[in-house]
Design a protein around this motif. Structure first.
Motif, PDB file in Angstrom:
ATOM      1  N   ASN A   1       0.832  -1.045  -0.013  1.00 51.67           N
ATOM      2  CA  ASN A   1      -0.019  -0.053  -0.077  1.00 51.67           C
ATOM      3  C   ASN A   1       0.694   1.235   0.130  1.00 51.67           C
ATOM      4  OD1 ASN A   1      -2.418  -1.612   0.176  1.00 51.67           O
ATOM      5  ND2 ASN A   1      -2.406  -1.495   2.460  1.00 51.67           N
ATOM      6  N   GLY A   2       1.835   1.180   0.812  1.00 53.48           N
ATOM      7  CA  GLY A   2       2.802   2.463   0.908  1.00 53.48           C
ATOM      8  C   GLY A   2       3.535   2.542  -0.528  1.00 53.48           C
ATOM      9  N   ALA A   3       3.963   1.427  -1.033  1.00 53.97           N
ATOM     10  CA  ALA A   3       4.716   1.702  -2.482  1.00 53.97           C
ATOM     11  C   ALA A   3       3.746   2.141  -3.600  1.00 53.97           C
ATOM     12  CB  ALA A   3       5.416   0.366  -2.694  1.00 53.97           C
ATOM     13  N   LYS A   4       2.601   1.616  -3.279  1.00 56.16           N
ATOM     14  CA  LYS A   4       1.467   1.948  -4.328  1.00 56.16           C
ATOM     15  C   LYS A   4       1.274   3.575  -4.128  1.00 56.16           C
ATOM     16  CE  LYS A   4      -3.062   0.974  -6.099  1.00 56.16           C
ATOM     17  NZ  LYS A   4      -4.249   0.085  -5.907  1.00 56.16           N
ATOM     18  N   GLU A   5       1.120   4.152  -2.878  1.00 50.93           N
ATOM     19  CA  GLU A   5       0.756   5.518  -2.828  1.00 50.93           C
ATOM     20  C   GLU A   5       2.295   6.304  -3.345  1.00 50.93           C
ATOM     21  OE1 GLU A   5       0.672   6.983   1.300  1.00 50.93           O
ATOM     22  OE2 GLU A   5      -1.474   7.544   0.738  1.00 50.93           O
ATOM     23  N   LYS A   6       3.262   5.841  -3.090  1.00 48.72           N
ATOM     24  CA  LYS A   6       4.513   6.515  -3.664  1.00 48.72           C
ATOM     25  C   LYS A   6       4.544   6.391  -5.224  1.00 48.72           C
ATOM     26  CE  LYS A   6       7.256   5.943   0.369  1.00 48.72           C
ATOM     27  NZ  LYS A   6       8.369   4.893   1.298  1.00 48.72           N
ATOM     28  N   ALA A   7       4.192   5.344  -5.633  1.00 45.68           N
ATOM     29  CA  ALA A   7       4.338   5.121  -7.162  1.00 45.68           C
ATOM     30  C   ALA A   7       3.392   6.146  -7.836  1.00 45.68           C
ATOM     31  CB  ALA A   7       4.028   3.707  -7.562  1.00 45.68           C
TER      32      ALA A   7
ATOM     33  N   LEU B   1       9.827   6.349 -10.111  1.00 44.26           N
ATOM     34  CA  LEU B   1       8.764   5.704 -10.503  1.00 44.26           C
ATOM     35  C   LEU B   1       8.913   4.183 -11.108  1.00 44.26           C
ATOM     36  CD1 LEU B   1       5.685   5.356 -11.256  1.00 44.26           C
ATOM     37  CD2 LEU B   1       6.327   6.372 -13.440  1.00 44.26           C
ATOM     38  N   ALA B   2      10.129   3.934 -11.445  1.00 47.43           N
ATOM     39  CA  ALA B   2      10.720   2.506 -11.940  1.00 47.43           C
ATOM     40  C   ALA B   2      11.023   1.796 -10.669  1.00 47.43           C
ATOM     41  CB  ALA B   2      11.971   2.538 -12.991  1.00 47.43           C
ATOM     42  N   ALA B   3      11.559   2.596  -9.756  1.00 51.75           N
ATOM     43  CA  ALA B   3      12.007   1.909  -8.535  1.00 51.75           C
ATOM     44  C   ALA B   3      10.662   1.405  -7.522  1.00 51.75           C
ATOM     45  CB  ALA B   3      12.966   2.663  -7.631  1.00 51.75           C
TER      46      ALA B   3
END
Length: 359
Positions: free
Chosen positions: A76-82, A180-182
């Motif tokens: 969820n956190g990575a999705k928000e940052k993406a 974004l790639a990361a």
């Protein structure tokens, strides 16, 4: 006189070995023992792996579900940052397009000026340079600006600024694209971890008999609050007065979600994960919460367990990997795990980690 003879039944006394002889004998003895052991080990059949008991399977399934929930919050956190990185890249792309449009406008104006000068045979070298298809060469030789007239100088300076700013925007866009790639790679990693753990849990549950699986579900229901209880537990009605209207609205939303399925990464309206439910409940009350458990815990005022009030967010486990909405009387509404829908549960069935008062 006859020579003295040793009786046949008596062996000559052995003198104990000392010094190098003793060490040599000890080495040979150890080597022999090691050889015998290796031969014995080579001939022995490997031990059959012990079949785990139903209790061990249940404990491992619980761990896998917990690990999946930890991975879900990271997802969820990575999705928000993406999503934030995507918005940034889009904004920079739009900015670059706008600046490129301004540059083209300025170059067209300069082209009109150059046409007029060409007709009179007075085309300035600086104008020729600015109209070149190689802006880098133009920037390197910007000293030619000093040879342009006042009108030319303004147009050329504008072109120079636009070229420089477009280059800056493109560099920022490149950095954001790398971020974004990361983030997308991180999303893939967490998504894989979630799916792997849930698949492992299903595979383990499949090794149980039907009765054992039913016993596990009863155990999970009791632990997460799905077992028999009074009406307040089944309906989600707050057993204490909410401190304000917003808390009451959040509880009303969560109560309306009871029975809806747990789906990792879901924020409603038809399914939720744990932090997705609390975020949606408080959004219905007009309050924006961050997406993950470990950010929601810092979204308000921390309160001790002894001072909990309906509407407070209650968090569990040392990694802050689970959250519920407190409704009073030691009860909360939460989205427990895959296969267990949104329900009311006691807060003392999981390791309590803290609480936050949102409003």
């Amino acid at each position: 006189m006859a020579a003295h003879r040793t009786p046949a039944h008596r062996k000559p006394r052995q003198r104990p070995l000392t010094g190098p002889a003793a060490r040599t004998a000890a080495t040979l003895a150890l080597a022999g023992a090691a050889t015998a052991g290796s031969v014995t080990g080579a001939g022995a059949a490997p031990a059959e792996p012990a079949t785990p008991s139903a209790a061990q399977v249940r404990a491992k399934v619980d761990r896998l579900y917990h690990d999946a929930e930890v991975a879900t919050e990271k997802y969820n956190g990575a999705k928000e940052k993406a999503a934030a990185a995507t918005r940034s890249v889009d904004a920079l792309t739009e900015e670059a397009a706008r600046r490129t449009g301004r540059l083209n406008t300025a170059r067209n104006a300069l082209g009109s000026l150059a046409t007029a000068q060409y007709r009179t045979g007075t085309l300035d070298p600086a104008v020729q340079l600015a109209l070149s298809s190689d802006p880098d060469s133009y920037l390197e030789r910007a000293a030619y600006l000093d040879r342009a007239g006042d009108r030319q100088r303004g147009v050329l300076n504008g072109i120079r600024r636009q070229v420089s700013r477009i280059a800056e925007v493109k560099k920022r866009a490149d950095r954001e694209t790398a971020k974004l790639a990361a983030r997308r790679a991180e999303l893939h990693e967490h998504r894989t971890a979630i799916r792997t753990r849930l698949a492992d849990a299903r595979e383990l549950l499949a090794t149980l008999t039907a009765d054992e699986r039913a016993a596990y579900e009863r155990h999970a229901d009791d632990r997460h609050g799905g077992g028999p209880a009074h009406a307040d537990r089944s309906t989600g009605r707050a057993v204490a007065a909410a401190p304000n209207g917003r808390a009451a609205q959040a509880i009303a939303f969560a109560r309306g979600a009871i029975g809806k399925p747990y789906v990792w990464g879901a924020t409603g309206p038809d399914a939720f994960d744990c932090s997705g439910l609390t975020q949606a409940a408080w959004r219905a009350a007009g309050v924006g919460l961050p997406r993950t458990t470990y950010t929601q815990i810092n979204a308000g005022q921390r309160v001790p367990r002894s001072q909990l009030a309906p509407g407070d967010l209650v968090f569990f486990y040392s990694g802050i990997s689970h959250v519920g909405l407190y409704i009073g009387g030691g009860q909360m509404i939460h989205a427990p795990r895959p296969g267990a829908p949104v329900r009311v549960a006691p807060i003392d069935q999981m390791p309590f980690a803290g609480a936050t008062r949102v409003a």
